[in-house]
Write an enzyme that holds these catalytic residues in place. Structure first.
Site, short mmCIF file in Angstrom:
data_model
loop_
_atom_site.label_atom_id
_atom_site.label_comp_id
_atom_site.label_asym_id
_atom_site.label_seq_id
_atom_site.Cartn_x
_atom_site.Cartn_y
_atom_site.Cartn_z
N ASP A 113 0.63 6.40 7.21
CA ASP A 113 0.49 6.05 5.80
C ASP A 113 1.49 6.89 5.00
OD1 ASP A 113 -0.88 4.79 3.53
OD2 ASP A 113 -1.50 6.84 3.09
N ASP B 11 -5.10 8.93 5.12
CA ASP B 11 -6.20 9.56 4.40
C ASP B 11 -7.51 9.16 5.05
OD1 ASP B 11 -8.41 9.38 2.17
OD2 ASP B 11 -6.90 10.77 1.41
N ASP C 142 -8.08 5.24 3.83
CA ASP C 142 -7.56 4.44 4.93
C ASP C 142 -8.60 4.20 6.02
OD1 ASP C 142 -4.98 4.23 3.81
OD2 ASP C 142 -4.46 6.22 4.55
#
Length: 784
Positions: free
Chosen positions: A485, A680, A684
């Protein structure tokens, strides 16, 4: 509680106690049947005055039944995983205990119990009745237990040496004739000393063996008990027959060698546990709470610290809670939490983490996260749960161990019977059966995975990696694709002021002074960043008049001239009249804020999310290791691809919602890839759950809410490479331990059945095999 009160010796008179009256006054206990029924919400709540009993309505009883407390205990004298299984099963069957988990590798028990039905004292008593010694953490029983074990071994070793010496003299009867009187004078002292060794030195062994028999959880102690007592009772028969065929030396040596092996094993195991023990000690037992009466603080038990309290910490002390620094400045060490060895400066207004050690300075802190809600409390809880989880293969190994000991005993009995059938003497048959009994080592199979798990989780903690599930070590060796990410993983996740570009005669300090004055009454992120940077440069704030705020900027008057700060559109005229102005490169991930004075541009502020310094190196490491790497983000596609290009990632996808990230991972998995998602732990969560290996980057949120197999506490992308390397080493140790265990038992038992070994050699080989597993795991810690 009222019945236990000191002023109520008669339980029936609890209504006459001062405590009962006080509880009624403040409303804890209803004053009448009507009030009780009103609280309960119906007529079901009836007080039987004659019986003196309170009938709780069903819904209240359900609430009580669902209320459990957690208890953590240290358990000493566990010698193999079967011991942990016996304790766990005994507690699960005990009244008032909802769940129990006992971990052999860490010598810890965790259980949830109903305080109405049972108590910590009763739970400790239940464990002690099995032959183990349980205690609350911090009671410091380790030194006492070690001393007792050492004394037991020294006494047993001294007597065994004398037993061996007199046995050599007795065995001379095979070469010369000894009178019956001489045999008795040699045999009886041997019998007395051997009895002391068996019943004093081996007491704990027999208690555990008996506990294993009653619970059908056979262990190494069962084999040692059967072997030593077989030799002992056969020798008593020989003693009463005035025979010189005595094997008291064999029985004594079996016990003494086991005690020696367990002392050595404990020392090696303590070394493996050292890092974990140091981490668990990060939660102090005392705290200095400040109050109006004690402004400098007064020490109390740390359990009394609550959110909102103010406490004080000084040099070399450990923070008992997360909090906000109200006063003081200094340097702290967070290496135990993050693995980062560099000290960190802290000052008033900063937040500070529990488990940090104060290197320099004195801090007054307002508690925000205490107990299990603090960072260190959450980490300890997660590590305890990770240590208690069993892998699927480990569960199979434990089920196999339940049949291992009975099979070995059957083989030993069968070996003895066959020897008798083939014409061997009873003594030779017995010795061969005892040899088969004591050479097998179920412990090596049982501790192969737990010891590697303990070492792996400890080493990961040393590197600032919090492991939630031990299977992540195995999964890390299988993944071949990483999806990162962007925000918070590749970048810092903090939109900050990256650069100030002065224009014309203005200096950086002058621009910051004007900008901070303009943004003084604003509360958005731009204002906060400019104010922070102005304070950093010690810029003097300008005195402004006629301040006016707009949707895309702010204007005011300074020294009779107009000063403005805002977006490109807000200062379009000023920017247009400066055609020769060398504007900085407008990167997609950057945002520009302009400022003018007297209708002329005087400064440019560059804001953006900065890429982490180690990201490029981490991506290079992954690509060199032949992993497929992709970048995914909720930001727009152009920004995501620009960031990906800067760090060396070829595949990038922007504008993805959390659910769409999970779909992308699913697509990769359908292509045959094993995917690790790094992001995260909360935002996420869908993608992390979908991935084969979920890695969360800690962002300060509650650790218990993160959907990940492991958490990078330092948030450094290079920790991904550290974990991959560590996972390979841990998996290798697991395979080595299991391989050695299976090979040892497959080879040693047939050799013992053939009669090539004596019981003393057999028990020595058994102890060495167990020590080899621990020693091999210890090499993992020494090399790292």
């Amino acid at each position: 509680m009222l019945m236990e009160a000191t002023d109520s010796p008669d339980p029936a008179s609890f209504r006459q106690t001062e405590l009962f009256r006080k509880c009624q006054e403040i409303g804890i206990i209803p004053k009448s049947e009507g009030e009780l029924a009103e609280r309960a919400g119906g007529p079901e709540a009836v007080v039987s005055a004659a019986a003196g009993e309170v009938q709780e309505p069903p819904e209240l009883m359900a609430t009580y039944d669902e209320t459990y407390l957690s208890l953590n205990l240290h358990v000493h004298q566990m010698w193999c995983p079967a011991c942990a299984w016996v304790i766990e099963e005994t507690l699960k069957r005990s009244p008032g205990i909802a769940s129990a988990s006992c971990n052999f590798a860490t010598d810890r028990v965790r259980c949830d119990y109903n305080p109405v039905v049972t108590s910590p004292r009763e739970i400790i008593g239940a464990i002690n009745s099995l032959g183990y010694e349980a205690s609350l953490p911090g009671e410091g029983r380790e030194a006492k237990d070690l001393k007792a074990e050492l004394i037991r071994f020294v006494v047993s070793a001294f007597l065994t040496m004398n037993v061996m010496m007199l046995s050599f003299a007795l065995y001379s009867g095979f070469f010369t004739e000894l009178s019956r009187d001489h045999v008795h004078k040699l045999s009886w002292p041997i019998f007395v000393m051997a009895s002391v060794v068996l019943f004093y030195g081996g007491r704990n062994i027999y208690r555990r063996a008996w506990a294993g028999i009653t619970t059908a959880a056979f262990s190494m102690e069962t084999l040692i008990t059967v072997g030593s007592f077989s030799a002992y009772f056969y020798s008593i028969y020989g003693l009463l027959s005035a025979s010189i065929h005595l094997y008291f030396d064999t029985a004594s040596m079996l016990i003494t060698l086991v005690l020696l092996g367990k002392l050595l094993e404990r020392r090696a195991k303590d070394e493996v546990q050292e890092d974990l023990a140091n981490f668990f000690s990060l939660r102090p037992t005392k705290v200095r709470i400040c109050s109006e009466i004690y402004p400098d603080g007064r020490y109390v038990d740390a359990q009394y610290l609550i959110k909102g309290d103010t406490f004080r910490v000084e040099e070399n002390e450990i923070l008992p809670a997360d909090g906000l620094i109200l006063g003081g400045k200094g340097i702290v060490d967070e290496s135990s939490l993050t693995g980062e060895p560099l000290p960190i400066k802290k000052k008033t207004g900063d937040r500070i983490k529990s488990g940090s050690r104060v290197i320099q300075g004195i801090f007054t802190v307002k508690a925000e996260g205490v107990g299990e809600d603090s960072i260190v409390g959450q980490m300890i809880t997660i590590m305890e749960q990770a240590l208690g989880k069993r892998t699927p293969f480990e569960g199979k190994a434990e089920r196999a161990l339940q049949w291992f000991v009975p099979v070995v005993l059957a083989l030993a009995a069968g070996t003895g019977l066959l020897c008798l059938l083939f014409g061997l003497t009873a003594e030779e048959s017995l010795i061969r059966a005892v040899t088969v009994t004591v050479i097998s080592c179920p412990c090596t199979l049982g501790i192969a995975i737990p010891m590697a798990r303990l070492a792996g989780i400890s080493l990961a903690g040393r590197k600032g990696i919090l492991v939630r599930d031990f299977t992540s070590f195995e999964q890390a060796d299988r993944v071949n694709s990483f999806v990162l990410d962007k925000t918070g993983t590749v970048t810092k996740g903090q939109w900050s002021l990256l650069e100030v570009v002065p224009v014309g005669p203005f200096s950086t300090e002058k621009i910051l002074g004007l900008a901070a004055a303009l943004e003084k009454e604003s509360d958005h992120l731009i204002a906060a960043e400019i104010t922070r940077e102005a304070a950093k440069h010690q810029a003097e704030l300008a005195t402004l008049q006629e301040r006016e705020a707009f949707e895309n900027g702010i204007s005011a008057v300074f020294n009779g001239e107009k000063v403005k700060i805002g977006s490109r559109g807000f200062l379009a005229d000023e920017i247009e009249t400066a055609p020769d102005l060398p504007l900085p490169e407008n990167k997609p991930e950057h945002s520009l804020v302009f400022m003018s004075f007297a209708d002329k541009l005087c400064g440019i502020f560059i804001f953006g999310d900065e890429i982490k310094s180690t990201t490029t190196q981490a991506v290079k490491c992954l690509r060199e290791a032949k992993y497929q790497v992709a970048l995914i983000s909720g930001d727009d596609d152009l920004t995501t691809k620009t960031i990906a290009g800067e760090v060396g990632i070829q595949e990038a996808l922007g504008g993805r919602l959390p659910q769409e990230k999970a779909i992308y991972i699913s697509v990769l998995q359908k292509q045959g890839l094993r995917v690790a998602m790094v992001g995260d732990g909360i935002n996420d969560a869908p993608a992390l759950v979908q991935a084969d290996l979920a890695i969360a980057v800690h962002s300060g949120s509650h650790l218990g809410k993160e959907a990940a197999d492991l958490t990078l506490m330092r948030g450094d992308p290079l920790q991904i490479c550290d974990f991959i390397e560590l996972a390979g080493k841990v998996k290798k140790k697991v395979h080595q331990n299991l391989g050695c265990s299976f090979i040892y038992n497959l080879v040693s038992i047939p050799i013992a059945m053939s009669g090539l070994l004596t019981p003393l050699i057999a028990v020595s080989a058994m102890l060495l095999s167990s020590l080899s597993v621990i020693g091999n795991t210890l090499l993992l810690l020494k090399k790292d």
